[in-house]
Design a protein around this motif. Structure first.
Motif, PDB file in Angstrom:
ATOM      1  N   GLU A   2       0.857  -1.183   0.000  1.00 48.97           N
ATOM      2  CA  GLU A   2       0.000   0.000   0.000  1.00 48.97           C
ATOM      3  C   GLU A   2       0.893   1.232   0.000  1.00 48.97           C
ATOM      4  OE1 GLU A   2      -3.732   1.966   2.515  1.00 48.97           O
ATOM      5  OE2 GLU A   2      -2.765   0.119   3.199  1.00 48.97           O
ATOM      6  N   TRP A   3       0.763   2.043  -1.037  1.00 48.64           N
ATOM      7  CA  TRP A   3       1.628   3.226  -1.179  1.00 48.64           C
ATOM      8  C   TRP A   3       0.797   4.364  -1.763  1.00 48.64           C
ATOM      9  CZ3 TRP A   3       4.402   5.577  -5.559  1.00 48.64           C
ATOM     10  CH2 TRP A   3       5.395   6.482  -5.148  1.00 48.64           C
ATOM     11  N   ASN A   4       0.420   5.295  -0.902  1.00 47.17           N
ATOM     12  CA  ASN A   4      -0.440   6.390  -1.334  1.00 47.17           C
ATOM     13  C   ASN A   4      -0.333   7.543  -0.326  1.00 47.17           C
ATOM     14  OD1 ASN A   4      -2.079   5.516   0.901  1.00 47.17           O
ATOM     15  ND2 ASN A   4      -2.994   3.984  -0.456  1.00 47.17           N
ATOM     16  N   TRP A   5      -1.306   8.478  -0.372  1.00 48.78           N
ATOM     17  CA  TRP A   5      -1.273   9.651   0.490  1.00 48.78           C
ATOM     18  C   TRP A   5      -1.403   9.283   1.963  1.00 48.78           C
ATOM     19  CZ3 TRP A   5      -0.387  14.592  -1.374  1.00 48.78           C
ATOM     20  CH2 TRP A   5      -0.386  14.724  -2.761  1.00 48.78           C
ATOM     21  N   THR A   6      -2.135   8.221   2.257  1.00 52.95           N
ATOM     22  CA  THR A   6      -2.318   7.824   3.656  1.00 52.95           C
ATOM     23  C   THR A   6      -1.242   6.846   4.137  1.00 52.95           C
ATOM     24  OG1 THR A   6      -3.855   6.077   2.962  1.00 52.95           O
ATOM     25  CG2 THR A   6      -4.805   8.201   3.589  1.00 52.95           C
ATOM     26  N   SER A   7      -0.586   6.159   3.195  1.00 54.64           N
ATOM     27  CA  SER A   7       0.539   5.268   3.515  1.00 54.64           C
ATOM     28  C   SER A   7       1.708   5.679   2.619  1.00 54.64           C
ATOM     29  CB  SER A   7       0.168   3.806   3.279  1.00 54.64           C
ATOM     30  OG  SER A   7      -0.910   3.406   4.087  1.00 54.64           O
ATOM     31  N   PRO A   8       2.384   6.768   2.990  1.00 53.85           N
ATOM     32  CA  PRO A   8       3.355   7.384   2.075  1.00 53.85           C
ATOM     33  C   PRO A   8       4.733   6.725   2.023  1.00 53.85           C
ATOM     34  CG  PRO A   8       3.184   8.680   4.073  1.00 53.85           C
ATOM     35  CD  PRO A   8       2.172   7.582   4.195  1.00 53.85           C
ATOM     36  N   PHE A   9       4.956   5.702   2.831  1.00 53.12           N
ATOM     37  CA  PHE A   9       6.264   5.040   2.808  1.00 53.12           C
ATOM     38  C   PHE A   9       6.071   3.531   2.801  1.00 53.12           C
ATOM     39  CE2 PHE A   9       9.751   2.889   4.997  1.00 53.12           C
ATOM     40  CZ  PHE A   9      10.840   3.309   4.245  1.00 53.12           C
ATOM     41  N   CYS A  10       6.835   2.857   1.974  1.00 59.28           N
ATOM     42  CA  CYS A  10       6.838   1.392   2.010  1.00 59.28           C
ATOM     43  C   CYS A  10       8.236   0.898   1.666  1.00 59.28           C
ATOM     44  CB  CYS A  10       5.786   0.791   1.071  1.00 59.28           C
ATOM     45  SG  CYS A  10       6.075   1.056  -0.681  1.00 59.28           S
ATOM     46  N   SER A  11       8.586  -0.221   2.242  1.00 57.93           N
ATOM     47  CA  SER A  11       9.885  -0.839   1.998  1.00 57.93           C
ATOM     48  C   SER A  11       9.656  -2.339   1.933  1.00 57.93           C
ATOM     49  CB  SER A  11      10.865  -0.466   3.109  1.00 57.93           C
ATOM     50  OG  SER A  11      12.165  -0.928   2.799  1.00 57.93           O
ATOM     51  N   PHE A  12      10.164  -2.992   0.897  1.00 57.85           N
ATOM     52  CA  PHE A  12       9.829  -4.400   0.708  1.00 57.85           C
ATOM     53  C   PHE A  12      10.942  -5.156  -0.018  1.00 57.85           C
ATOM     54  CE2 PHE A  12       7.989  -1.659  -2.511  1.00 57.85           C
ATOM     55  CZ  PHE A  12       8.358  -2.242  -3.710  1.00 57.85           C
ATOM     56  N   TYR A  13      10.898  -6.459   0.167  1.00 62.00           N
ATOM     57  CA  TYR A  13      11.832  -7.387  -0.472  1.00 62.00           C
ATOM     58  C   TYR A  13      11.292  -7.730  -1.857  1.00 62.00           C
ATOM     59  CZ  TYR A  13      14.117 -11.963  -1.257  1.00 62.00           C
ATOM     60  OH  TYR A  13      14.798 -13.035  -1.781  1.00 62.00           O
ATOM     61  N   ALA A  14      12.163  -7.714  -2.855  1.00 58.88           N
ATOM     62  CA  ALA A  14      11.722  -8.017  -4.221  1.00 58.88           C
ATOM     63  C   ALA A  14      12.819  -8.771  -4.960  1.00 58.88           C
ATOM     64  CB  ALA A  14      11.369  -6.733  -4.964  1.00 58.88           C
ATOM     65  N   ILE A  15      12.411  -9.762  -5.725  1.00 62.21           N
ATOM     66  CA  ILE A  15      13.341 -10.456  -6.614  1.00 62.21           C
ATOM     67  C   ILE A  15      13.081  -9.961  -8.032  1.00 62.21           C
ATOM     68  CG2 ILE A  15      14.074 -12.680  -7.544  1.00 62.21           C
ATOM     69  CD1 ILE A  15      13.318 -13.983  -4.962  1.00 62.21           C
ATOM     70  N   ILE A  16      14.057  -9.310  -8.611  1.00 58.82           N
ATOM     71  CA  ILE A  16      13.943  -8.763  -9.960  1.00 58.82           C
ATOM     72  C   ILE A  16      15.042  -9.378 -10.807  1.00 58.82           C
ATOM     73  CG2 ILE A  16      13.933  -6.670 -11.369  1.00 58.82           C
ATOM     74  CD1 ILE A  16      13.128  -5.102  -8.899  1.00 58.82           C
ATOM     75  N   GLN A  17      14.651 -10.066 -11.867  1.00 57.76           N
ATOM     76  CA  GLN A  17      15.613 -10.755 -12.735  1.00 57.76           C
ATOM     77  C   GLN A  17      16.543 -11.668 -11.924  1.00 57.76           C
ATOM     78  OE1 GLN A  17      17.577  -7.721 -15.070  1.00 57.76           O
ATOM     79  NE2 GLN A  17      15.837  -7.467 -16.423  1.00 57.76           N
ATOM     80  N   ASN A  18      15.949 -12.395 -10.980  1.00 56.26           N
ATOM     81  CA  ASN A  18      16.669 -13.346 -10.121  1.00 56.26           C
ATOM     82  C   ASN A  18      17.674 -12.671  -9.189  1.00 56.26           C
ATOM     83  OD1 ASN A  18      15.377 -15.681 -11.196  1.00 56.26           O
ATOM     84  ND2 ASN A  18      16.741 -15.609 -12.960  1.00 56.26           N
ATOM     85  N   ILE A  19      17.546 -11.368  -9.026  1.00 54.79           N
ATOM     86  CA  ILE A  19      18.422 -10.627  -8.115  1.00 54.79           C
ATOM     87  C   ILE A  19      17.612 -10.215  -6.892  1.00 54.79           C
ATOM     88  CG2 ILE A  19      19.833  -8.544  -7.826  1.00 54.79           C
ATOM     89  CD1 ILE A  19      20.347  -8.629 -10.851  1.00 54.79           C
ATOM     90  N   GLN A  20      18.104 -10.545  -5.697  1.00 53.81           N
ATOM     91  CA  GLN A  20      17.416 -10.177  -4.463  1.00 53.81           C
ATOM     92  C   GLN A  20      17.674  -8.702  -4.150  1.00 53.81           C
ATOM     93  OE1 GLN A  20      17.388 -13.445  -1.317  1.00 53.81           O
ATOM     94  NE2 GLN A  20      19.254 -13.964  -2.437  1.00 53.81           N
ATOM     95  N   THR A  21      16.598  -7.968  -3.891  1.00 55.50           N
ATOM     96  CA  THR A  21      16.734  -6.538  -3.636  1.00 55.50           C
ATOM     97  C   THR A  21      15.814  -6.105  -2.495  1.00 55.50           C
ATOM     98  OG1 THR A  21      14.944  -5.787  -5.113  1.00 55.50           O
ATOM     99  CG2 THR A  21      17.101  -6.168  -6.113  1.00 55.50           C
ATOM    100  N   ARG A  22      16.124  -4.947  -1.955  1.00 56.67           N
ATOM    101  CA  ARG A  22      15.194  -4.260  -1.059  1.00 56.67           C
ATOM    102  C   ARG A  22      14.869  -2.927  -1.721  1.00 56.67           C
ATOM    103  NH1 ARG A  22      15.021  -3.037   5.394  1.00 56.67           N
ATOM    104  NH2 ARG A  22      13.443  -1.426   5.294  1.00 56.67           N
TER     105      ARG A  22
END
Length: 255
Positions: free
Chosen positions: A133-153
């Motif tokens: 959830e990323w919007n005016w009421t939840s303006p910050f988010c941080s999450f784990y993501a795998i993009i092209q088999n690369i682990q990222t935050r």
């Protein structure tokens, strides 16, 4: 009646005014995203064709599809991720990207693929894709993501928190092997102090700004803990990764 000029009414093929057509497609994409959905290109195209009663030539359609994929997939980010010497990517201005290399060197690169509206839309799509959830009421988010088999935050800061009304994007590759303490340019007696604190199981507070290296430094400290010690990690995003089997990772429920 459609709003485009130079249209061949017999075969209803648009050959010109590509910028105006891109704007129309981006608007349709935005309407889908505002409803919490990431549409396929064919869904966008069908809506465009129905609303304007026209069809694009194959070449023009392919060009528009490429542009939409640049928005939905943040194409230029994927290119940078494939460069092994780049560890971090941040965007605070729509027309530039700051990258941090593995040797600590910071470089500012131009970003001229997406305009401010398209870049904002890319970030919103990214949040939806990872159920954030990323919007005016939840303006910050941080999450784990795998993009092209690369682990990222990935961290996103909403434009509502910026005086200039600009969103911010931060991506850090999660290295399987963290840097050693000596790589942090820390004096030897401070390294000895940190080792002593860890052996005695005393507390350490690590503080710093976003993207300053807090988590990476914590992972460096984690490697000093004896292999047979059972470590329990509680974090908001899965990121404290280790090759040690005696570690339990707990991720906080944002709800």
């Amino acid at each position: 009646m459609n709003n485009f000029s130079n249209i061949n009414q017999e075969n209803k093929t648009v050959e010109v005014n590509i910028n105006k057509i891109k704007l129309e497609f981006t608007g349709i994409l935005k309407n889908f995203v505002y409803k919490g959905k990431i549409p396929s290109f064919e869904e966008i195209y069908d809506k465009f064709a129905i609303e304007n009663d026209i069809h694009l030539s194959p070449i023009l359609k392919q060009s528009i599809e490429k542009h939409i994929s640049e928005i939905t997939d943040i194409f230029f980010i994927n290119i940078l991720l494939n460069k092994k010497d780049i560890n971090e990517i941040s965007i605070t201005e729509h027309n530039q990207i700051k990258v941090t290399k593995s040797n600590g060197q910071k470089i500012i690169m131009p970003q001229n693929i997406l305009n401010p509206t398209e870049l904002q839309l890319s970030f919103e799509i990214l949040a939806i894709r990872y159920n954030e959830e990323w919007n005016w009421t939840s303006p910050f988010c941080s999450f784990y993501a795998i993009i092209q088999n690369i682990q990222t935050r990935i961290s996103l800061i909403h434009q509502s928190l910026s005086p200039q009304k600009k969103p911010s994007f931060f991506l850090r590759k999660i290295l399987l092997t963290p840097p050693s303490l000596s790589d942090w340019n820390i004096e030897e007696h401070h390294i000895d102090l940190l080792k002593s604190i860890i052996v005695k199981k005393n507390n350490i507070i690590i503080a710093g700004a976003t993207n300053s290296g807090k988590t990476t430094f914590l992972r460096s400290l984690r490697e000093l803990i004896p292999a047979l010690e059972h470590v329990v990690v509680i974090e908001d995003t899965y990121e404290i990764i280790t090759q040690n089997n005696f570690q339990t990772n707990l991720v906080a429920n944002s709800a």
